[in-house]
Motif scaffolding. Structure first.
Motif, PDB file in Angstrom:
ATOM      1  N   LEU A 166       0.870  -1.044   0.025  1.00  0.00           N
ATOM      2  CA  LEU A 166       0.118   0.096   0.074  1.00  0.00           C
ATOM      3  C   LEU A 166       0.773   1.341   0.054  1.00  0.00           C
ATOM      4  N   LYS A 167       0.453   2.302  -0.758  1.00  0.00           N
ATOM      5  CA  LYS A 167       1.423   3.261  -1.139  1.00  0.00           C
ATOM      6  C   LYS A 167       0.412   4.753  -0.795  1.00  0.00           C
ATOM      7  N   ASP A 168       1.125   5.716  -0.474  1.00  0.00           N
ATOM      8  CA  ASP A 168       0.462   6.997  -0.215  1.00  0.00           C
ATOM      9  C   ASP A 168       0.312   7.827  -1.659  1.00  0.00           C
ATOM     10  N   GLY A 169      -0.367   9.230  -1.475  1.00  0.00           N
ATOM     11  CA  GLY A 169      -0.610   9.696  -2.760  1.00  0.00           C
ATOM     12  C   GLY A 169       0.822  10.273  -3.438  1.00  0.00           C
ATOM     13  N   ASN A 170       1.848  10.142  -2.808  1.00  0.00           N
ATOM     14  CA  ASN A 170       3.102  10.303  -3.497  1.00  0.00           C
ATOM     15  C   ASN A 170       3.914   9.099  -4.022  1.00  0.00           C
ATOM     16  N   GLY A 171       3.271   8.041  -3.869  1.00  0.00           N
ATOM     17  CA  GLY A 171       4.034   6.692  -4.257  1.00  0.00           C
ATOM     18  C   GLY A 171       4.694   6.135  -3.050  1.00  0.00           C
ATOM     19  N   GLN A 172       4.914   6.605  -2.079  1.00  0.00           N
ATOM     20  CA  GLN A 172       5.630   6.033  -0.799  1.00  0.00           C
ATOM     21  C   GLN A 172       4.760   4.815  -0.176  1.00  0.00           C
ATOM     22  N   TYR A 173       5.654   4.006   0.155  1.00  0.00           N
ATOM     23  CA  TYR A 173       5.116   2.875   1.143  1.00  0.00           C
ATOM     24  C   TYR A 173       4.681   3.395   2.556  1.00  0.00           C
ATOM     25  N   VAL A 174       3.480   3.078   2.618  1.00  0.00           N
ATOM     26  CA  VAL A 174       2.738   3.702   3.966  1.00  0.00           C
ATOM     27  C   VAL A 174       3.251   2.588   5.116  1.00  0.00           C
ATOM     28  N   TRP A 175       3.672   1.531   4.965  1.00  0.00           N
ATOM     29  CA  TRP A 175       4.186   0.664   6.101  1.00  0.00           C
ATOM     30  C   TRP A 175       5.688   0.972   6.081  1.00  0.00           C
ATOM     31  N   GLN A 176       6.099   1.552   7.048  1.00  0.00           N
ATOM     32  CA  GLN A 176       7.495   1.575   6.997  1.00  0.00           C
ATOM     33  C   GLN A 176       8.261   0.571   8.055  1.00  0.00           C
ATOM     34  N   MET A 177       9.131  -0.060   7.519  1.00  0.00           N
ATOM     35  CA  MET A 177       9.582  -1.119   8.364  1.00  0.00           C
ATOM     36  C   MET A 177      10.468  -0.653   9.580  1.00  0.00           C
ATOM     37  N   GLY A 178      10.452  -1.282  10.699  1.00  0.00           N
ATOM     38  CA  GLY A 178      11.048  -0.808  11.893  1.00  0.00           C
ATOM     39  C   GLY A 178      12.435  -0.970  11.667  1.00  0.00           C
ATOM     40  N   ASN A 179      13.321  -0.200  12.208  1.00  0.00           N
ATOM     41  CA  ASN A 179      14.602  -0.259  12.346  1.00  0.00           C
ATOM     42  C   ASN A 179      15.037  -1.580  13.248  1.00  0.00           C
TER      43      ASN A 179
END
Length: 267
Positions: A166-179
Motif C-alpha cells: 500500500l502506498k500514499d499519494g506520493n507513491g511512498q510505502y505507508v508501512w515503514q519497516m522498523g529499524n
C-alpha cells in the motif's frame, strides 16, 4: 540418511496470544462482569441510590480430538528411525495445526468456536472500499477498541504482504519497516502484528482478512485432563500391525467480544 525432510506445517499461534486455562471438566465456566455498578453525585442530606454490578457466566465446551495410526511391527522393529517417536511428533504437529484452525474459524460443532465465526459475535468494521481495503481502514480499525486494551493486528501472511504494497499519494510505502538495528520491530500503525495462517488470504467483496484484538482478553483456550495415549498390538495382530491412539481434550471460545474487531471489505 538419518534425517527425515519435512515441509513446514503452518500453525496459527493462538495459544501464545490467548488466555490459557487448565481444567478437569468437559465444560469450563468463567465468571464475567456484564454490567458495572453506578455511583451518583449527591448533595448533603440527599438519599443515596443503590446500584450493583451484574455478573454472568461464560461456558466453553471441551472437545475431543483423536488420532489413530497403524504401523507394521517390522517398521517398529527394523527401522533406522524411532518410529514411535515420529508418530508422536507428527501427531502433535497435526494437533497444533488443527486446533489453531479451529480457534480461528471453528464452527463450535465438536470443535472450538473460532473468533472469526459470526456466531462468536465480534463486531465487523466496514473497510469503506469496494472489494478491498486501504491503510486508512487499518488506522480506523484501531480506533474501534476502547482505550486500555493491549491489541495487535492479526492476518494471513499473504494479506500482510498486500499491506506492505500500500502506498500514499506520493507513491511512498505507508508501512515503514522498523529499524531492526535499533531494536525496533516491524509494526502496523504503531501496533504489533501476528501472522495467522488460518485467516482468509482472499481479498474481495465481503471478505474478512484482518482482526484487531487484545487476544488475552478476547479469547480463552481450555485444556482438560491429560492426553490419553494408547498402544494396542493385539487388535490388528493378524495383519502384523500395532495401533497407536492419541486423544486430547481442548476447548476454545470468545470471552469478551468488545476486545476484538474484524475488518470486513465492502461490497
Amino acid at each position: 540418511d538419518n534425517m527425515i525432510i519435512k515441509p513446514i506445517t503452518e500453525t496459527s499461534p493462538i495459544r501464545q496470544l490467548a488466555r490459557m486455562r487448565k481444567v478437569n471438566t468437559l465444560k469450563a465456566a468463567t465468571v464475567t462482569r456484564d454490567i458495572l455498578l453506578t455511583a451518583y453525585w449527591t448533595g448533603e442530606g440527599e438519599n443515596r441510590t443503590s446500584s450493583n454490578s451484574q455478573y454472568g457466566k461464560k461456558e466453553i465446551s471441551v472437545n475431543s480430538m483423536t488420532g489413530k495410526v497403524e504401523v507394521t511391527n517390522e517398521a517398529l522393529l527394523d527401522s533406522m528411525f524411532d518410529i514411535e517417536n515420529e508418530i508422536m511428533s507428527d501427531m502433535n504437529e497435526y494437533f497444533a495445526q488443527a486446533e489453531g484452525s479451529a480457534f480461528v474459524n471453528g464452527d463450535g460443532v465438536k470443535k472450538p468456536l473460532g473468533f472469526m465465526s459470526t456466531s462468536a459475535g465480534l463486531t465487523r468494521f466496514n473497510s469503506g472500499s469496494a472489494a478491498t481495503f486501504d491503510f486508512d481502514a487499518l488506522i480506523k480499525l484501531a480506533g474501534q477498541l476502547k482505550t486500555g486494551y493491549n491489541p495487535i493486528y492479526g492476518m494471513n501472511r499473504q494479506v500482510a504482504a498486500f499491506v506492505r504494497t500500500l502506498k500514499d499519494g506520493n507513491g511512498q510505502y505507508v508501512w515503514q519497516m522498523g529499524n531492526m538495528a535499533a531494536g525496533v520491530p516491524n509494526s502496523i500503525n504503531g501496533y504489533a502484528y501476528v501472522e495467522l495462517p488460518d485467516m482468509s488470504a482472499t481479498i474481495g467483496a465481503n471478505s474478512e482478512n484482518v482482526i484487531f484484538a487484545d487476544f488475552s482478553k478476547m479469547y480463552e483456550v481450555v485444556d482438560a485432563f491429560q492426553a490419553i495415549v494408547t498402544r494396542n498390538p493385539y487388535i490388528l495382530q493378524d495383519e502384523g500391525k500395532t495401533v497407536t491412539y492419541v486423544q486430547r481434550f481442548v476447548g476454545g471460545g470468545v470471552l469478551l467480544k468488545e476486545a476484538g474487531v474484524v475488518l470486513k471489505c465492502a461490497v
